[in-house]
Design an enzyme around this catalytic site. Sequence first.
Site, PDB file in Angstrom:
ATOM      1  N   LYS A  41     -48.291 -22.752 -13.346  1.00 18.04           N
ATOM      2  CA  LYS A  41     -48.605 -24.177 -13.187  1.00 18.04           C
ATOM      3  C   LYS A  41     -49.751 -24.302 -12.183  1.00 18.04           C
ATOM      4  CE  LYS A  41     -46.420 -28.624 -12.053  1.00 18.04           C
ATOM      5  NZ  LYS A  41     -45.150 -29.283 -11.658  1.00 18.04           N
TER       6      LYS A  41
ATOM      7  N   SER B 291     -39.267 -31.755 -12.904  1.00 19.09           N
ATOM      8  CA  SER B 291     -40.470 -31.276 -13.587  1.00 19.09           C
ATOM      9  C   SER B 291     -40.402 -29.890 -14.218  1.00 19.09           C
ATOM     10  CB  SER B 291     -41.657 -31.312 -12.639  1.00 19.09           C
ATOM     11  OG  SER B 291     -42.109 -32.638 -12.554  1.00 19.09           O
TER      12      SER B 291
ATOM     13  N   SER C 129     -43.503 -32.955 -14.843  1.00 24.46           N
ATOM     14  CA  SER C 129     -44.923 -32.717 -14.722  1.00 24.46           C
ATOM     15  C   SER C 129     -45.374 -31.337 -15.199  1.00 24.46           C
ATOM     16  CB  SER C 129     -45.355 -32.916 -13.268  1.00 24.46           C
ATOM     17  OG  SER C 129     -44.767 -31.927 -12.440  1.00 24.46           O
TER      18      SER C 129
HETATM   19  N1  GLN Z   1     -41.185 -37.375 -12.706  1.00 25.83           N
HETATM   20  C1  GLN Z   1     -40.869 -37.183 -11.317  1.00 25.83           C
HETATM   21  C2  GLN Z   1     -41.987 -37.720 -10.467  1.00 25.83           C
HETATM   22  O1  GLN Z   1     -42.969 -38.147 -10.999  1.00 25.83           O
HETATM   23  C3  GLN Z   1     -40.638 -35.729 -11.027  1.00 25.83           C
HETATM   24  C4  GLN Z   1     -41.881 -34.953 -10.942  1.00 25.83           C
HETATM   25  C5  GLN Z   1     -41.659 -33.552 -10.468  1.00 25.83           C
HETATM   26  O2  GLN Z   1     -40.554 -33.021 -10.515  1.00 25.83           O
HETATM   27  N2  GLN Z   1     -42.724 -32.946  -9.966  1.00 25.83           N
HETATM   28  O3  GLN Z   1     -41.884 -37.743  -9.275  1.00 25.83           O
END
Ligand code: GLN
Length: 508
Positions: free
Chosen positions: A81, A180, A156
Amino acid sequence: MTLPLHTEFDGIAALREALNQRKVSARELAESALQAADARSHLNAFVHVDAELTLAEAQAADDALAKGSAGPLAGVPIGHKDVLVTQHWRTTAASRMLENYVSPFDATVVERLRDSGAVSVGKLNCDEFGMGSSTEKSAWGPTRNPWDHNAVPGGSSGGSAAAVAADLVLASTGTDTGGSIRQPAALCGVSGIKPTYGTVSRYGMIAYGSSLDQAGPMARRALDLLEMLDAMSGFDPRDATCVEACQGHENASGRVRLAFARLEQAGTGSQPLAGLRIGVPSEFFGPGLAPDVAKAIETALSQLESLGAVRVPVSLPHTELSIAAYYVIATAEASSSLSRFDGVRYGHRAREFADLTEMISRSRAEAFGAEVQRRILTGTYVLSHGYYDAYYLKAQRIRRLIANDFQRVLSEQCDVIAGPVAPTVAWNLGEKSDDPVAMYLADIYTLAVNLAGLPAMSVPCGFGEGANQKRPVGLQLIGNYFDEARLLYAGHAFQQATDWHLRRPEQN
Ligand code: GLN
């Protein structure tokens, strides 16, 4: 379209054997993975690929194999990532702020996986700084879901999930602040695990919410997650939040593999999960859950019962408050984490400005996307004088109540908790783009886990219905602190009895 070479092997262990017997070389694997990444560039899973760097890593793996000094992941094609910093590939966190950033060092996770012999095919797309649930908030454009190119891959870590689902790599890294890893894994029909907070080093992982962020692996098979996690985790003196010792192990390295082996020994043939108490929280099956997802989860729970597990109804009464508490705490931490991007030290700097203040504000306004700015503003607001007590402190109190809920259930009623990862299957690209709150609601089943710091996993368990019949569903397994092995073992037992994790999207 021909599939890359690594798909011919039944996971990392089988690939390792073939490499050891010289049936295939790391170079051949790397070349075919690079070709696949190129042929499927329309998915936009990879954002930075550099064949020379990948082939050099493959050469190193082949050399180590020839010398008999190869690590356990020698030759395994993976991807990272783009929030994990790398010394050679650019690291952008999918933000214009870091458009041309090259880190002077590798993240610990990157370093450990390379030391184990894994070969990186490149950097994977994500929502900007990990903020989002669909990978549409990337400055480099959205990643497409390999199962349906009109659908989001989740986020994400959407690039990480899509790359595994499309077989571009055998495994990938993701990071999970509020879901995410688990949510994109679920929406792309692959497996993923977010480990216990503190067991994987955050050194070199670009911070979003430092008390919530944790890196973890994604792969088709639970067994491959074990291989990856074993290599990634362990104490790192460079990360102050890394746990030094856990559950009787002086060093966290190797502990998951050991615990997994013990569980495997104890399990019996047709009833590998005999006696495993699975808590099913009523709050995870409320009106917000789509009927087709509920059905797939129900079938998966019955499947686990047929493997010997016992279902126990449980309650996590503060689940509903997790969205509000998370979006206060995560944004507060984000506003602090992202204050380092000021146009002075690194990252984008505005061309024109009258003074220092304007240079900083212009640089940030130009380079941060709308969602990141929204989070910084919200976070700054909840931390400001007069609102701190009303929002931030209250959210911290709710965080404690949420963690207590899990502790009560996991210490008194069950060994693992099971339920959906997300309330629906993948939605269409653009569908929730203009409605941030609708996007936040998609995280209802994953956020509480990060607030509590627990490990949790996503395992493919079916598909939606009707128009959604090609969109995967994921089962979430949540465990107690340091109990990753039990999740992986349950996931593995489930995968021995089902083949959801091996299904491939047609159009790829
Ligand atoms: N969707 C959640 C956020 O936008 C989790 C994102 C994540 O785990 N990085 O904060």
